[in-house]
Design a protein around this motif. Sequence first.
Motif, PDB file in Angstrom:
ATOM      1  N   ALA A   1      -9.372 -11.734   8.393  1.00 57.92           N
ATOM      2  CA  ALA A   1      -8.214 -10.853   8.249  1.00 57.92           C
ATOM      3  C   ALA A   1      -6.927 -11.654   8.138  1.00 57.92           C
ATOM      4  O   ALA A   1      -6.021 -11.275   7.419  1.00 57.92           O
TER       5      ALA A   1
ATOM      6  N   LEU B   1      -2.404  -8.726   3.603  1.00 57.46           N
ATOM      7  CA  LEU B   1      -2.513  -7.322   3.945  1.00 57.46           C
ATOM      8  C   LEU B   1      -1.894  -6.491   2.828  1.00 57.46           C
ATOM      9  O   LEU B   1      -0.695  -6.571   2.575  1.00 57.46           O
TER      10      LEU B   1
ATOM     11  N   VAL C   1      -1.755  -2.532   1.612  1.00 51.15           N
ATOM     12  CA  VAL C   1      -2.050  -1.143   1.957  1.00 51.15           C
ATOM     13  C   VAL C   1      -1.956  -0.326   0.686  1.00 51.15           C
ATOM     14  O   VAL C   1      -0.944  -0.365  -0.013  1.00 51.15           O
TER      15      VAL C   1
ATOM     16  N   VAL D   1       1.192  -0.467   9.662  1.00 47.85           N
ATOM     17  CA  VAL D   1       0.651  -0.905  10.942  1.00 47.85           C
ATOM     18  C   VAL D   1       0.204  -2.347  10.771  1.00 47.85           C
ATOM     19  O   VAL D   1      -0.571  -2.657   9.863  1.00 47.85           O
ATOM     20  N   ASP D   2       0.711  -3.250  11.626  1.00 43.63           N
ATOM     21  CA  ASP D   2       0.369  -4.669  11.525  1.00 43.63           C
ATOM     22  C   ASP D   2      -1.138  -4.878  11.609  1.00 43.63           C
ATOM     23  O   ASP D   2      -1.790  -4.394  12.531  1.00 43.63           O
ATOM     24  N   GLY D   3      -1.675  -5.596  10.630  1.00 42.34           N
ATOM     25  CA  GLY D   3      -3.088  -5.959  10.631  1.00 42.34           C
ATOM     26  C   GLY D   3      -4.044  -4.823  10.323  1.00 42.34           C
ATOM     27  O   GLY D   3      -5.239  -4.983  10.494  1.00 42.34           O
ATOM     28  N   ASP D   4      -3.556  -3.684   9.899  1.00 45.40           N
ATOM     29  CA  ASP D   4      -4.426  -2.542   9.634  1.00 45.40           C
ATOM     30  C   ASP D   4      -4.079  -1.919   8.282  1.00 45.40           C
ATOM     31  O   ASP D   4      -3.128  -1.151   8.174  1.00 45.40           O
ATOM     32  N   PRO D   5      -4.860  -2.222   7.239  1.00 43.46           N
ATOM     33  CA  PRO D   5      -4.566  -1.664   5.922  1.00 43.46           C
ATOM     34  C   PRO D   5      -5.024  -0.210   5.756  1.00 43.46           C
ATOM     35  O   PRO D   5      -4.829   0.370   4.712  1.00 43.46           O
ATOM     36  N   GLU D   6      -5.624   0.379   6.779  1.00 44.06           N
ATOM     37  CA  GLU D   6      -6.149   1.738   6.685  1.00 44.06           C
ATOM     38  C   GLU D   6      -5.214   2.796   7.253  1.00 44.06           C
ATOM     39  O   GLU D   6      -5.451   3.983   7.079  1.00 44.06           O
ATOM     40  N   HIS D   7      -4.151   2.402   7.990  1.00 46.81           N
ATOM     41  CA  HIS D   7      -3.281   3.367   8.652  1.00 46.81           C
ATOM     42  C   HIS D   7      -1.805   3.059   8.383  1.00 46.81           C
ATOM     43  O   HIS D   7      -1.432   1.916   8.168  1.00 46.81           O
TER      44      HIS D   7
ATOM     45  N   GLU E   1       2.300   4.571   9.847  1.00 41.71           N
ATOM     46  CA  GLU E   1       3.003   5.375  10.837  1.00 41.71           C
ATOM     47  C   GLU E   1       4.155   6.086  10.143  1.00 41.71           C
ATOM     48  O   GLU E   1       4.732   5.555   9.195  1.00 41.71           O
TER      49      GLU E   1
ATOM     50  N   LYS F   1      -4.252   8.070   8.203  1.00 39.42           N
ATOM     51  CA  LYS F   1      -5.124   7.253   7.366  1.00 39.42           C
ATOM     52  C   LYS F   1      -4.630   7.344   5.918  1.00 39.42           C
ATOM     53  O   LYS F   1      -4.286   8.428   5.452  1.00 39.42           O
TER      54      LYS F   1
END
Length: 115
Positions: free
Chosen positions: A40, A45, A47, A88-94, A96, A108
């Motif tokens: 990762a 990253l 999104v 969201v840091d480190g999360d390409p699926e979510h 805010e 999502k």
Amino acid sequence: MSTSDIPACPVCGMENTYPDGSNYICPDCAHEWPMVAVQAEEADLVVRDVNGNTLNSGDAVVVIKDLKVKGSSIPLKQGTVIRNIRLVDGDPEHIEGNSDKIKGLVLKVCFLKKA
């Protein structure tokens, strides 16, 4: 996996690390860390919304189907615009964001399209 693909230990810096299941292990300092974390960090990253468009912080998105919101009796209706999203840091699926009626949403990206 060749030995050149195995990273050095992030704690002691030694290169004697080896893979064991889904973790890397350093025999010198006994540190273990997941292989997923290393992959990762190496990947940029990106999104993307449901149509494949790249999303950035500050963009506006549209909800593509009615969604039930945990902790709220108000559903998020199809066509609702979420402005000024945050990644969201480190999360390409979510992402805010806030709607007009519901604050502090985590959504999502598979239910969103870029506005």
